[in-house]
Design an enzyme around this catalytic site. Structure first.
Site, PDB file in Angstrom:
ATOM      1  N   GLU A  89      12.702   2.057   1.680  1.00 60.26           N
ATOM      2  CA  GLU A  89      12.303   3.285   1.095  1.00 60.26           C
ATOM      3  C   GLU A  89      13.432   4.286   1.017  1.00 60.26           C
ATOM      4  OE1 GLU A  89       8.638   2.097   0.295  1.00 60.26           O
ATOM      5  OE2 GLU A  89       9.636   3.619  -0.459  1.00 60.26           O
ATOM      6  N   ASP A 123       7.686  -8.125  -4.570  1.00 66.40           N
ATOM      7  CA  ASP A 123       7.987  -7.699  -6.130  1.00 66.40           C
ATOM      8  C   ASP A 123       9.321  -7.329  -6.671  1.00 66.40           C
ATOM      9  OD1 ASP A 123       7.749  -5.504  -4.568  1.00 66.40           O
ATOM     10  OD2 ASP A 123       6.120  -4.543  -5.872  1.00 66.40           O
ATOM     11  N   GLU A 140      -6.460  -0.195  -7.230  1.00 61.86           N
ATOM     12  CA  GLU A 140      -5.383  -0.708  -6.301  1.00 61.86           C
ATOM     13  C   GLU A 140      -5.277  -2.318  -6.445  1.00 61.86           C
ATOM     14  OE1 GLU A 140      -1.842   0.210  -3.778  1.00 61.86           O
ATOM     15  OE2 GLU A 140      -2.896   1.067  -5.428  1.00 61.86           O
TER      16      GLU A 140
END
Length: 599
Positions: free
Chosen positions: A189, A325, A439
């Site tokens: 992140e 992903d 979601e």
């Protein structure tokens, strides 16, 4: 956003909450969970004694701290003349006056939404990671390094808020990446939001102070690679590293968190001329490439890998979606960022997409019989892959990934697949009562991807089976109580947390095809999101998009301004604004310039 992208909120609890949801169809058990994100070190414990005043966190000069496991021989950064890429973006014709007026009006509405959020962040949460859009409070979720400020810098520049950009610079300089109150730092992140944000803002503005700050982040993150085998620690003990304690890579790591550092680390080496960041991430790339054909679904890597051995082959859950992903997303993009000089990224892209097309893609059955695709979740047992037809908002990035990869590597089939994937996400938005897709959900899978006719009875039976209505006297009559649009067999997570993945793919498909249907879809998405999420101070996440009036949550992640609003703004901007022929986006929508051969 790709976490992952983009993957979104990627604290350990959120990641493994989602991972549990994805495994509802079969009892998938990974080797073990990654280390959890640590709580703030100054959190007090419950008890009769009053809490002690928190000690100020220590500060470390990462550039001067010695490396315990130095690299003996660096992998050289490619410096040859870049090879030209094929043309990616559609050649747009001159715009009609009416169409131009509509587009510009819509672009200004997006800009106003951003301006409201930025103004209130500056007034109520300045230098904190995130604004709470309902109460006007603030929260630190990513190290306390002003995540929203840094994440939104390039959006400020792109939208023309140059005075705000310049005004923010003095505070960006004050951010101390040598100190945090948190015990652990999420390397992924921090990389995509802080390092990516600073690098993109530097490239757009040529402001040298931003490159200096980017290097400070890079020096910090480089110490997460200071392990015996040079594999990074994804949930990294900041203070133990600062104190010089020995580190070892984790045995359970999310694929996206170890495989999605290549763009930012490569770019930092390109800008500074120091190859150490490129060397660090290339060592991970070599493990991915070497073991790609040895996994339980050869061509793809499992969601959980062992960085300590390192072994990226053992686990048996595979997906293009959450927690995997952006590893796949970065293959074609890193290839472009390196000017086509490292063919390993092309090789890995083609192998992984071949497997993904064969095993993870399915056609949803819908009342309109639309020819669409979605990427599901695969578990491999006894060498047999089993596909669960799940639909994640996070997986909506795949439409743009396939379309972009199809252009970069001249594979028209991938562009067509990207269109069908993006179509499904647009359909999911329209099918939702709120006009916003949830979601995580399950869809009714067609028997194949070529021909499929809507069968209402079969759909209802699938819903009843999945919802376990077998004890009901008339199970088909109870389907309405489940609040499922036709084609959905379950909604596992009804939230919308301001995610960008759907508009990301819609934007890319528009820029690649030039078709206005994508702009129309984007406007419907934006108006639905604004109508349901807008608050006094910004935009709030939603708890249930299937409710008539979706309840809000006091949360506005930094990717709302960094990604979601940026993509909405760009799809209504002139095509030469951040052209796909000139820029490639990291998974947090931070644009990096594509190197071009000299004329």
């Amino acid at each position: 956003m790709a976490l992952l992208k983009r993957y979104g909120v990627y604290t350990a609890l959120a990641a493994f909450f989602l991972y549990t949801l994805y495994s509802l169809s079969f009892p998938y058990q990974p080797e073990g969970p990654p280390a959890q994100q640590g709580k703030d070190s100054h959190d007090s414990k419950k008890g009769s004694n009053p809490p002690k005043a928190p000690l100020p966190p220590k500060s470390y000069n990462w550039a001067k701290l010695p490396i315990k496991y130095p690299v003996e021989s660096m992998v050289a950064l490619p410096t040859d003349e870049p090879t030209p890429l094929p043309k990616i973006q559609h050649t747009f014709k001159e715009e009609e006056a009416t169409a131009k007026n509509i587009r510009q009006t819509r672009r200004e509405e997006v800009k106003k939404a951003f301006e409201t959020c930025w103004r209130n962040y500056r007034q109520k949460a300045w230098m904190r990671d995130e604004l709470k859009p309902i109460t006007g409070g603030s929260v630190d979720t990513f190290g306390g390094w002003a995540a929203t400020l840094i994440d939104a810098l390039d959006t400020l520049w792109i939208m023309g808020f140059k005075e705000e950009f310049t005004s923010a610079m003095k505070d960006v300089e004050k951010i101390n990446f040598g100190s945090t109150p948190r015990e652990q730092v999420n390397v992924f992140e921090t990389n995509i939001r802080h390092l990516g944000g600073l690098l993109a803002a530097y490239e757009l503005s040529s402001e040298d102070r931003l490159l200096k700050k980017a290097k400070e982040v890079g020096e910090m993150l480089y110490h997460a690679f200071d392990t015996p085998n040079h594999m990074p620690i994804s949930r990294w003990d900041f203070h133990k590293a600062g104190a010089g304690e020995n580190q070892t890579a984790d045995e359970s790591v999310l694929l996206a968190e170890i495989g999605s550092l290549s763009m930012e680390f490569t770019r930092l080496s390109q800008h500074t001329g120091d190859p150490k960041w490129y060397d660090a991430i290339t060592r991970v790339t070599h493990v991915l490439e070497k073991q790609q054909g040895s996994t339980k679904l050869p061509g793809m890597w499992p969601i959980v890998v062992n960085a300590r051995k390192p072994d990226f082959t053992h686990d048996n859950g595979f997906s293009l979606g959450a927690m995997a992903d952006s590893t796949y997303e970065y293959l074609s993009k890193t290839y472009a960022l390196l000017g086509g000089l490292d063919p390993v990224y092309k090789k890995m892209y083609e192998k992984s997409m071949e497997t993904a097309i064969k095993h993870t893609l399915y056609r949803p059955m819908t009342p309109s019989n639309a020819n669409m695709l979605m990427a599901g979740f695969v578990r491999v047992e006894d060498s047999t892959p089993t596909l669960a037809p799940k639909m994640e908002h996070l997986a909506c990035f795949a439409g743009g990934m396939f379309a972009l990869g199809g252009k970069i590597f001249d594979i028209p089939e991938h562009v067509a697949i990207g269109r069908k994937l993006a179509d499904t996400c647009v359909w999911a938005y329209k099918a939702s009562p709120a006009g916003i897709m949830p979601e995580v959900s399950h869809l009714f899978k067609c028997p194949n991807t070529t021909a499929c006719e809507w069968d209402e009875k079969a759909w209802k039976e699938a819903v009843a089976s999945k919802a376990d209505l077998s004890t009901e006297k008339d199970p088909l009559q109870n389907i309405a109580n489940l609040r499922l649009p036709e084609g959905f067999t379950a909604i596992d997570d009804r939230r919308y947390i301001l995610r960008p993945e759907a508009i990301e793919s819609v934007f890319i498909l528009y820029r690649i095809t030039g078709e206005q249907q994508w702009q129309a879809a984007a406007w419907d998405m934006f108006t639905a999101i604004q109508q349901n999420t807008q608050t006094e101070f910004g935009n709030a996440a939603l708890l249930d998009v299937s409710a008539d009036s979706p309840p809000k949550e006091d949360s506005m992640e930094s990717f709302w301004m960094a990604e979601t609003l940026k993509y909405f703004y760009l799809i209504f901007s002139e095509p030469d604004v951040i052209s796909l022929d000139d820029y490639v986006f990291n998974t947090e929508a931070h644009p990096f310039k594509i190197p071009k051969p000299k004329a």
